[in-house]
Write a protein that holds these residues in place. Sequence first.
Motif, PDB file in Angstrom:
ATOM      1  N   MET A 188       0.873  -1.165   0.000  1.00 49.41           N
ATOM      2  CA  MET A 188       0.000   0.000   0.000  1.00 49.41           C
ATOM      3  C   MET A 188       0.914   1.220   0.000  1.00 49.41           C
ATOM      4  SD  MET A 188      -3.292  -0.527  -0.042  1.00 49.41           S
ATOM      5  CE  MET A 188      -3.731  -2.124  -0.712  1.00 49.41           C
ATOM      6  N   GLU A 189       0.536   2.207  -0.806  1.00 50.33           N
ATOM      7  CA  GLU A 189       1.391   3.388  -0.921  1.00 50.33           C
ATOM      8  C   GLU A 189       1.268   4.274   0.313  1.00 50.33           C
ATOM      9  OE1 GLU A 189       3.626   3.609  -2.908  1.00 50.33           O
ATOM     10  OE2 GLU A 189       3.087   2.356  -4.629  1.00 50.33           O
ATOM     11  N   ALA A 190       2.241   5.151   0.467  1.00 57.36           N
ATOM     12  CA  ALA A 190       2.212   6.084   1.594  1.00 57.36           C
ATOM     13  C   ALA A 190       0.993   6.988   1.484  1.00 57.36           C
ATOM     14  CB  ALA A 190       3.486   6.920   1.604  1.00 57.36           C
ATOM     15  N   MET A 191       0.430   7.304   2.624  1.00 58.95           N
ATOM     16  CA  MET A 191      -0.683   8.259   2.669  1.00 58.95           C
ATOM     17  C   MET A 191      -0.152   9.578   3.216  1.00 58.95           C
ATOM     18  SD  MET A 191      -4.273   7.989   4.697  1.00 58.95           S
ATOM     19  CE  MET A 191      -5.176   9.461   5.196  1.00 58.95           C
ATOM     20  N   PRO A 192      -0.389  10.685   2.488  1.00 56.77           N
ATOM     21  CA  PRO A 192       0.061  11.967   3.036  1.00 56.77           C
ATOM     22  C   PRO A 192      -0.781  12.360   4.248  1.00 56.77           C
ATOM     23  CG  PRO A 192      -0.977  12.272   0.864  1.00 56.77           C
ATOM     24  CD  PRO A 192      -1.071  10.815   1.199  1.00 56.77           C
ATOM     25  N   GLY A 193      -0.227  13.171   5.120  1.00 57.90           N
ATOM     26  CA  GLY A 193      -0.988  13.714   6.239  1.00 57.90           C
ATOM     27  C   GLY A 193      -1.681  15.004   5.814  1.00 57.90           C
ATOM     28  N   PHE A 194      -2.853  15.260   6.373  1.00 59.69           N
ATOM     29  CA  PHE A 194      -3.636  16.425   5.960  1.00 59.69           C
ATOM     30  C   PHE A 194      -3.866  17.400   7.102  1.00 59.69           C
ATOM     31  CE2 PHE A 194      -4.582  13.065   2.940  1.00 59.69           C
ATOM     32  CZ  PHE A 194      -4.443  13.726   1.722  1.00 59.69           C
ATOM     33  N   ALA A 195      -2.947  17.389   8.080  1.00 57.78           N
ATOM     34  CA  ALA A 195      -3.128  18.246   9.256  1.00 57.78           C
ATOM     35  C   ALA A 195      -3.245  19.717   8.858  1.00 57.78           C
ATOM     36  CB  ALA A 195      -1.969  18.044  10.227  1.00 57.78           C
ATOM     37  N   ALA A 196      -2.516  20.127   7.805  1.00 58.61           N
ATOM     38  CA  ALA A 196      -2.523  21.537   7.424  1.00 58.61           C
ATOM     39  C   ALA A 196      -3.747  21.888   6.570  1.00 58.61           C
ATOM     40  CB  ALA A 196      -1.246  21.881   6.650  1.00 58.61           C
ATOM     41  N   ASP A 197      -4.429  20.871   6.062  1.00 60.04           N
ATOM     42  CA  ASP A 197      -5.522  21.123   5.115  1.00 60.04           C
ATOM     43  C   ASP A 197      -6.904  21.052   5.749  1.00 60.04           C
ATOM     44  OD1 ASP A 197      -3.733  21.212   2.811  1.00 60.04           O
ATOM     45  OD2 ASP A 197      -3.444  19.084   3.240  1.00 60.04           O
ATOM     46  N   LEU A 198      -7.004  20.435   6.911  1.00 59.37           N
ATOM     47  CA  LEU A 198      -8.314  20.250   7.545  1.00 59.37           C
ATOM     48  C   LEU A 198      -8.266  20.827   8.953  1.00 59.37           C
ATOM     49  CD1 LEU A 198      -8.835  16.532   6.484  1.00 59.37           C
ATOM     50  CD2 LEU A 198     -10.277  18.438   5.731  1.00 59.37           C
ATOM     51  N   ASP A 199      -9.118  21.811   9.239  1.00 58.69           N
ATOM     52  CA  ASP A 199      -9.199  22.267  10.627  1.00 58.69           C
ATOM     53  C   ASP A 199     -10.092  21.298  11.409  1.00 58.69           C
ATOM     54  OD1 ASP A 199     -11.820  22.940  10.049  1.00 58.69           O
ATOM     55  OD2 ASP A 199     -11.389  25.072   9.771  1.00 58.69           O
TER      56      ASP A 199
END
Lengths: 438, 182
Positions: free
Chosen positions: A385-396
């Motif tokens: 399974m490929e790496a999943m990026p983190g979305f901490a900066a994109d979702l409040d």
Amino acid sequence: MRKILLAAAGLALGGAALIGLLASGALERSVVSRAVETPLGADQIQALAPRGAAVAAAADCYACHTARGGAPWAGGMPFETPFGTIHATNISPSPEGIGGWSRAEFHRALRDGIAPGGRHLYPAMPYTAYRGMTEGDVDALYAYLITREKMPVANRPNGLAFPFDQRWTLSAWNLLHLPAAVAVPDPTRSDLWNRGRYVAEALGHCGECHTPRNLMQGLRGEAALTGAVIEGLEAPDITPAGLARMGFAPASLARFMGTGLSAQGGATHQMFEVVHYSTRHMARADLAAMAAYLFDRDAPGPEMDPAVPAAAPAPTPLAAAVSGRARASYDGLCAGCHGAQGEGIPHVSVALRTNAGLRTASPASVVRAVLAGLPAQTFPGGERMEAMPGFAADLDDAALADLTNWMRTEWGGQASTLSPQDMAAIRAAITPRHAARD
Amino acid sequence: MTTPIQDQALSLTVNGVPVGPMPVPRGTSMQEFLHEWLGLTGARMGCGQGICNACTVMVEEDGKVPREMRTCITGAHWFEGRRVRTVEGHAREEADGSLTLSPVQTAFVEAFAFQCGYCTPGFVTAATVLIQRLKAAPVPRDAVEAVVTEALDHHICRCTGYVRYHTAVRDLVLATPGLVTA
């Protein structure tokens, strides 16, 4: 007044006597037989070692006794406990490890929790589970470990505060939490179930993560396998009801333990390491037995046709405003890999529509994956399974709460009313260690 | 599984030029929108899985360091109301119509950093984001090597031009005043 003084003196004396008794080890109850006082011969060790490799895999020794990037079996892996940091020890056959240990000393460490010299092991080492191991399996494990390469790596000191750095106090802990006797096969149950219990309880020590603990960090036997929180994430309920809630059946559970992947998603976080270092290397028969035991069945479950898609739970209602906002976040940030309908992409990203992480009591596992991402993972058979990026900066936190509530109701079939504050708490628990490189 | 195409209005700013509102089917990826609606094909389709980063663009916000976003895995409508800079928007157009390459682009050309050039838009984006970041928060000179590695690490170059990309960005960082402390 005099009576009070006398009573106090009596208590103090009694306390001192109890401490003395505990420290002397007189209250320890060994399950190790005298038979193992006889050392194993070189030929016996050579013959037993291959079986010991299988025992080591099923007991998942490597995952804890090898630091990431460290020498094999040389210890050093840190464990954060409520009492401080404990480091796994070197168990290679070097002088720093178990090189000088006799067969009997190894048995006592594994099953009584007492290392040579009367040194108590901390229960981070699951000797309460290994206590149920057969003498034959412990011998095999000894033969395997004692024939590994010697790793001259010093043990790292533990960072425990007083009084938890006083190892003799563990004899009191053992008095309360170490069973006097070990489980014997239940004649009213099938061989499959009994083998499954041995694999799950004694070797696999599932309960070390999946059973909640009391204040003294002892396992709460009355709540066995009903799920617990480990490092901020839920080790889910793996009782028959809990497994069914996640969408597992005996056959799919056995396959999941062997491959790390299923319609319920991929093994992530700590469970990925369990699959990576342990269950994927286990015999299929043992995985089937473990699944039968966890589902409390005497017979294996029906084989499943992999061509038949797993059933997704029925959605539960959610306010249209929430689902509208969540759907916008999902289409923007998630659908590119997980698909517009949550179907996932083979070899790239897991399906969400049937994902167990959306059905568990706690959303922490999914929310942490969304915020911090996941590293690329390899699975048996060249699967990945490929790496999943983190979305901490994109979702409040508000957008994250909407997204999580929507996924848990739409695909998890759960009632979900998580608040932005709930998301903030999960966000705050993420440390740089959790952040995946993508 | 088929769902009917549903248009949704989209407005954003691309390379300083307001775009839209225009109807775009929901679920369209940003990359497809850039390629097919705007004719900007610089953000490259590589893996389509968010791994190679040949498709990244910059998202610009006032008072903030720009961010890289992968357009192959991000929906077009996520960029609603945002300011985006693609690789086509880095060079400056002069009064006489000629183009002046950005410092990053110039560094790549001078270092012969790329061969086939397919991954270059992503590297231009990553390096430009890094330069902006260092303008806001300079790093010590001895940290530059690692900082450049970290900034470019997630970009894949199948011609394996990594060393020249890295050298070009490192030299540019060291030669640009204000990016490095002491």
